[in-house]
Design a protein around this motif. Sequence first.
Motif, PDB file in Angstrom:
ATOM      1  N   ILE A  74       0.719  -1.140  -0.035  1.00  0.00           N
ATOM      2  CA  ILE A  74       0.053   0.146  -0.001  1.00  0.00           C
ATOM      3  C   ILE A  74       0.833   1.335  -0.125  1.00  0.00           C
ATOM      4  O   ILE A  74       1.902   1.509   0.816  1.00  0.00           O
ATOM      5  N   ASP A  75       0.565   2.133  -1.073  1.00  0.00           N
ATOM      6  CA  ASP A  75       1.146   3.438  -0.926  1.00  0.00           C
ATOM      7  C   ASP A  75       0.433   4.487  -0.220  1.00  0.00           C
ATOM      8  O   ASP A  75      -0.538   4.001   0.430  1.00  0.00           O
ATOM      9  N   LEU A  76       1.297   5.451   0.467  1.00  0.00           N
ATOM     10  CA  LEU A  76       0.647   6.395   1.559  1.00  0.00           C
ATOM     11  C   LEU A  76       0.104   7.431   0.618  1.00  0.00           C
ATOM     12  O   LEU A  76      -1.085   7.858   1.268  1.00  0.00           O
ATOM     13  N   GLY A  77       0.528   7.808  -0.150  1.00  0.00           N
ATOM     14  CA  GLY A  77      -0.071   9.117  -0.953  1.00  0.00           C
ATOM     15  C   GLY A  77      -0.806   8.927  -2.151  1.00  0.00           C
ATOM     16  O   GLY A  77      -0.584   8.737  -3.321  1.00  0.00           O
ATOM     17  N   SER A  82      -5.197   8.880   2.406  1.00  0.00           N
ATOM     18  CA  SER A  82      -3.826   8.429   2.944  1.00  0.00           C
ATOM     19  C   SER A  82      -4.126   6.911   2.835  1.00  0.00           C
ATOM     20  O   SER A  82      -5.046   6.492   3.290  1.00  0.00           O
ATOM     21  N   GLY A  83      -3.147   6.081   2.303  1.00  0.00           N
ATOM     22  CA  GLY A  83      -3.120   4.533   2.603  1.00  0.00           C
ATOM     23  C   GLY A  83      -3.065   4.147   3.982  1.00  0.00           C
ATOM     24  O   GLY A  83      -3.550   2.924   3.953  1.00  0.00           O
ATOM     25  N   ILE A  84      -2.709   4.943   4.951  1.00  0.00           N
ATOM     26  CA  ILE A  84      -2.852   4.465   6.463  1.00  0.00           C
ATOM     27  C   ILE A  84      -4.358   4.080   6.567  1.00  0.00           C
ATOM     28  O   ILE A  84      -4.617   3.227   7.588  1.00  0.00           O
ATOM     29  N   ALA A  85      -5.265   4.872   6.023  1.00  0.00           N
ATOM     30  CA  ALA A  85      -6.573   4.598   6.223  1.00  0.00           C
ATOM     31  C   ALA A  85      -7.035   3.006   5.736  1.00  0.00           C
ATOM     32  O   ALA A  85      -7.700   2.385   6.605  1.00  0.00           O
ATOM     33  N   LEU A  86      -6.291   2.635   4.884  1.00  0.00           N
ATOM     34  CA  LEU A  86      -6.740   1.135   3.993  1.00  0.00           C
ATOM     35  C   LEU A  86      -5.963   0.343   4.906  1.00  0.00           C
ATOM     36  O   LEU A  86      -6.432  -0.640   5.302  1.00  0.00           O
TER      37      LEU A  86
END
Length: 235
Positions: A74-77, A82-86
Amino acid sequence: MLEQAMEKTPPLMEGLVVEDIPQTCAWLAGVLEDAFEGISIARAENLTIARKWLSEHWALEKTDRAGPPRIALIDLGLPDGSGIALVRDLAENYPNVMPVVITIYDDDAHLFDAIAAGAKGYLLKDQQPEILIKYLLRIQQGEPPLSPSIAQRMMAYFQKKNQQTITGDLQAESLTAREIEVLRLLAKGLRNSDVSRILGISEHTVAGYVKTIYRKLEICSRAEATLAAVNMGLL
């Protein structure tokens, strides 16, 4: 764009690459294919498409634990967030999936936000494919895939936290129970008059405690007192 590799027989492993740049997405899919022979790979260019694909293909993850191992790069940008949500979605709803961040960001904020969200690995894109493959293969030994600089950053962070805890414990031992009580109130931004009212003692007595606290902790300001209280775990 959403692409699912089709297999005539059940795949040995399943993967999802979430990356908005087509060339990079293809490159990461190739890295996964080289790392895990027989892997079936899906690609998604943003959070919306990734979540739709997950609901349609891995939604049974909560109950189907007998399926093949699954990994998500998962990329963050991403264009829609944000990929953090995924990463958080996967950690909460797809326990059989290993979320691994693949990004250009090597700062503490992105790293620890991702780890807190449930990332099981954190890799940097600026590494050669063979290096990424090497770290991904560590999954098979139960080791989290971490780029060297990320592993060093994590070690430095926890060493610093440990030192702060030790320092805070030593400081706490040097203060009396009443001094700790006064320090906690000061760190909350209360004035001497407020501390006096809450503790039922005179302002003169509070001022005496403050002077003693400053001397014992070797500080000279409210800001330093607040920091000391944080390190001591008083807030």
